[in-house]
Design a protein around this motif. Structure first.
Motif, PDB file in Angstrom:
ATOM      1  N   HIS A 103       0.814  -1.228   0.000  1.00 47.40           N
ATOM      2  CA  HIS A 103       0.000   0.000   0.000  1.00 47.40           C
ATOM      3  C   HIS A 103       0.848   1.280   0.000  1.00 47.40           C
ATOM      4  CE1 HIS A 103      -3.433  -2.597   0.612  1.00 47.40           C
ATOM      5  NE2 HIS A 103      -2.874  -3.101   1.692  1.00 47.40           N
ATOM      6  N   HIS A 104       2.081   1.147  -0.468  1.00 54.60           N
ATOM      7  CA  HIS A 104       2.923   2.343  -0.618  1.00 54.60           C
ATOM      8  C   HIS A 104       2.410   3.140  -1.816  1.00 54.60           C
ATOM      9  CE1 HIS A 104       6.574   4.735  -0.153  1.00 54.60           C
ATOM     10  NE2 HIS A 104       6.712   4.696  -1.478  1.00 54.60           N
ATOM     11  N   PRO A 105       2.350   4.475  -1.712  1.00 50.35           N
ATOM     12  CA  PRO A 105       1.828   5.280  -2.821  1.00 50.35           C
ATOM     13  C   PRO A 105       2.638   5.106  -4.112  1.00 50.35           C
ATOM     14  CG  PRO A 105       1.949   6.578  -0.803  1.00 50.35           C
ATOM     15  CD  PRO A 105       2.667   5.287  -0.524  1.00 50.35           C
ATOM     16  N   ILE A 106       1.921   5.026  -5.220  1.00 51.48           N
ATOM     17  CA  ILE A 106       2.537   4.965  -6.541  1.00 51.48           C
ATOM     18  C   ILE A 106       2.526   6.369  -7.123  1.00 51.48           C
ATOM     19  CG2 ILE A 106       2.400   3.979  -8.863  1.00 51.48           C
ATOM     20  CD1 ILE A 106       0.811   1.642  -7.616  1.00 51.48           C
ATOM     21  N   GLY A 107       3.641   6.806  -7.678  1.00 55.61           N
ATOM     22  CA  GLY A 107       3.737   8.159  -8.210  1.00 55.61           C
ATOM     23  C   GLY A 107       2.673   8.441  -9.268  1.00 55.61           C
ATOM     24  N   VAL A 108       2.057   9.596  -9.177  1.00 54.68           N
ATOM     25  CA  VAL A 108       1.004   9.967 -10.125  1.00 54.68           C
ATOM     26  C   VAL A 108       1.585  10.196 -11.521  1.00 54.68           C
ATOM     27  CG1 VAL A 108       1.169  12.461  -9.750  1.00 54.68           C
ATOM     28  CG2 VAL A 108      -1.035  11.450 -10.369  1.00 54.68           C
ATOM     29  N   ARG A 109       2.900  10.323 -11.607  1.00 53.45           N
ATOM     30  CA  ARG A 109       3.525  10.562 -12.903  1.00 53.45           C
ATOM     31  C   ARG A 109       3.271   9.422 -13.875  1.00 53.45           C
ATOM     32  NH1 ARG A 109       9.942  11.472 -13.717  1.00 53.45           N
ATOM     33  NH2 ARG A 109       9.982   9.203 -13.730  1.00 53.45           N
ATOM     34  N   TYR A 110       3.169   8.190 -13.363  1.00 51.58           N
ATOM     35  CA  TYR A 110       2.984   7.040 -14.248  1.00 51.58           C
ATOM     36  C   TYR A 110       1.694   7.122 -15.056  1.00 51.58           C
ATOM     37  CZ  TYR A 110       6.927   5.091 -11.673  1.00 51.58           C
ATOM     38  OH  TYR A 110       8.169   4.899 -11.110  1.00 51.58           O
ATOM     39  N   PRO A 111       0.537   7.319 -14.422  1.00 50.38           N
ATOM     40  CA  PRO A 111      -0.675   7.464 -15.246  1.00 50.38           C
ATOM     41  C   PRO A 111      -0.688   8.744 -16.068  1.00 50.38           C
ATOM     42  CG  PRO A 111      -1.170   7.880 -12.926  1.00 50.38           C
ATOM     43  CD  PRO A 111       0.218   7.315 -12.985  1.00 50.38           C
ATOM     44  N   VAL A 112      -0.010   9.801 -15.594  1.00 48.35           N
ATOM     45  CA  VAL A 112       0.045  11.046 -16.367  1.00 48.35           C
ATOM     46  C   VAL A 112       0.784  10.820 -17.684  1.00 48.35           C
ATOM     47  CG1 VAL A 112       1.056  13.360 -16.440  1.00 48.35           C
ATOM     48  CG2 VAL A 112      -0.187  12.609 -14.411  1.00 48.35           C
ATOM     49  N   ILE A 113       1.894  10.087 -17.635  1.00 48.64           N
ATOM     50  CA  ILE A 113       2.645   9.788 -18.854  1.00 48.64           C
ATOM     51  C   ILE A 113       1.824   8.895 -19.775  1.00 48.64           C
ATOM     52  CG2 ILE A 113       4.653   8.520 -19.751  1.00 48.64           C
ATOM     53  CD1 ILE A 113       6.229   9.618 -17.360  1.00 48.64           C
ATOM     54  N   GLU A 114       1.118   7.916 -19.205  1.00 53.01           N
ATOM     55  CA  GLU A 114       0.261   7.056 -20.022  1.00 53.01           C
ATOM     56  C   GLU A 114      -0.846   7.867 -20.698  1.00 53.01           C
ATOM     57  OE1 GLU A 114       0.881   3.093 -17.169  1.00 53.01           O
ATOM     58  OE2 GLU A 114      -0.942   4.305 -17.035  1.00 53.01           O
ATOM     59  N   LEU A 115      -1.474   8.753 -19.953  1.00 51.29           N
ATOM     60  CA  LEU A 115      -2.530   9.600 -20.517  1.00 51.29           C
ATOM     61  C   LEU A 115      -1.973  10.524 -21.595  1.00 51.29           C
ATOM     62  CD1 LEU A 115      -4.741  10.662 -17.465  1.00 51.29           C
ATOM     63  CD2 LEU A 115      -5.508   9.452 -19.511  1.00 51.29           C
ATOM     64  N   THR A 116      -0.814  11.112 -21.325  1.00 49.11           N
ATOM     65  CA  THR A 116      -0.189  11.997 -22.307  1.00 49.11           C
ATOM     66  C   THR A 116       0.131  11.242 -23.587  1.00 49.11           C
ATOM     67  OG1 THR A 116       0.793  13.308 -20.509  1.00 49.11           O
ATOM     68  CG2 THR A 116       1.712  13.598 -22.717  1.00 49.11           C
TER      69      THR A 116
END
Length: 292
Positions: A103-116
């Motif tokens: 349950h360690h937070p996953i960086g929001v950058r990963y879905p942002v790059i996927e969306l981009t």
């Protein structure tokens, strides 16, 4: 053939397919962004040790790192990420942005790059329509996205991306996809030489290095894809964006003025603009200058 005919006759389906494919590619781009600098660093260390004839230390991990192996894992608890947990954007939302094991937070950058990545593919499909133009434009956009994030993270523009894409741009324009082959070749040469000249003059006057060689290669890559005619626009837009954002960061005191600001993302941003609207901007400028 039926699939191609269907996609050609159904623009909405083509747009959706490109967007979904872009999301999947975005997941892979996250891997490239994270692993490629580490792979390069490991390779450089091995070359240095071989050159200095030093023994490999026992602390070097035995597991080979590539863009394919080993499987992605949580950096906190080393939980191997299952395929169901690696669905672009969806898995992040379902897991609540946390590792399913610790349950360690996953960086929001990963879905942002996927969306981009998905948005860039969708826009390429909408702008160029069905055909190779859209696919190649998306490919270039994905490369620029990857280079931008790596440069922000590491202040590095890897030759492993810029050089193959430079040659791919020339190969693409053998068939006149974005420009003719003469403009492509001159664009590659002029792109490299222009920033190299600026670099040399700046170093001669100040004794400092204003940019890295990766920037020269990135502009050469863009010149190979888009032609020499787009270089003035790219240089102008990237310099303008760099000046505005750089001054803003320094004035807001969120960035140490002694730490270099990577120029690659600004070149990439200008490259995206030139890819989609460069011809229109150049025509507008020529009309405006002719009227004055």
């Amino acid at each position: 053939m039926y699939l191609f005919d269907y996609l050609q006759n159904s623009p909405i389906t083509f747009y959706i397919s490109m967007a979904v494919f872009g999301l999947i590619v975005g997941s892979f781009l996250n891997v490239v962004i994270y692993r490629l600098p580490k792979m390069l660093e490991s390779d450089w260390q091995q070359q240095c040790r071989a050159l200095l004839k030093l023994d490999t230390p026992a602390s070097v991990p035995a597991e080979y790192l590539s863009l394919i192996t080993p499987r992605s894992q949580c950096p906190q608890c080393s939980h191997k990420i299952a395929a169901i947990e690696n669905i672009p954007v969806v898995s992040y939302l379902v897991l609540g942005g946390k590792c399913s094991a610790c349950h360690h937070p996953i960086g929001v950058r990963y879905p942002v790059i996927e969306l981009t990545s998905g948005i860039l593919a969708l826009f390429s499909a909408w702008h160029f329509g069905f055909g190779t133009h859209a696919l190649l434009a998306a490919l270039l956009a994905w490369a620029l996205l990857t280079l931008s994030v790596i440069d922000i993270d590491q202040q590095l523009l890897p030759d492993d991306i810029t050089l193959p894409f430079l040659w791919l741009g020339i190969l693409t324009n053998l068939y006149g996809v974005f420009t003719n082959i003469h403009s492509s070749l001159i664009g590659a040469m002029a792109g490299y030489c222009s920033l190299w000249t600026v670099y040399k003059v700046f170093k001669l006057l100040t004794g400092k290095e204003g940019m890295g060689y990766g920037d020269f290669k990135l502009l050469a890559m863009l010149g190979a894809w888009l032609g020499w005619q787009m270089l003035p626009l790219i240089i102008l837009l990237s310099s303008l964006a760099g000046a505005i954002i750089g001054i803003g960061l320094i004035m807001s005191k969120t960035h140490d003025k002694n730490i270099p600001i990577p120029f690659g993302p600004y070149l990439a941003l200008a490259g995206w603009i030139a890819l989609f609207w460069g011809h229109d901007i150049n025509i507008l400028y020529l009309r405006w200058s002719a009227g004055n």
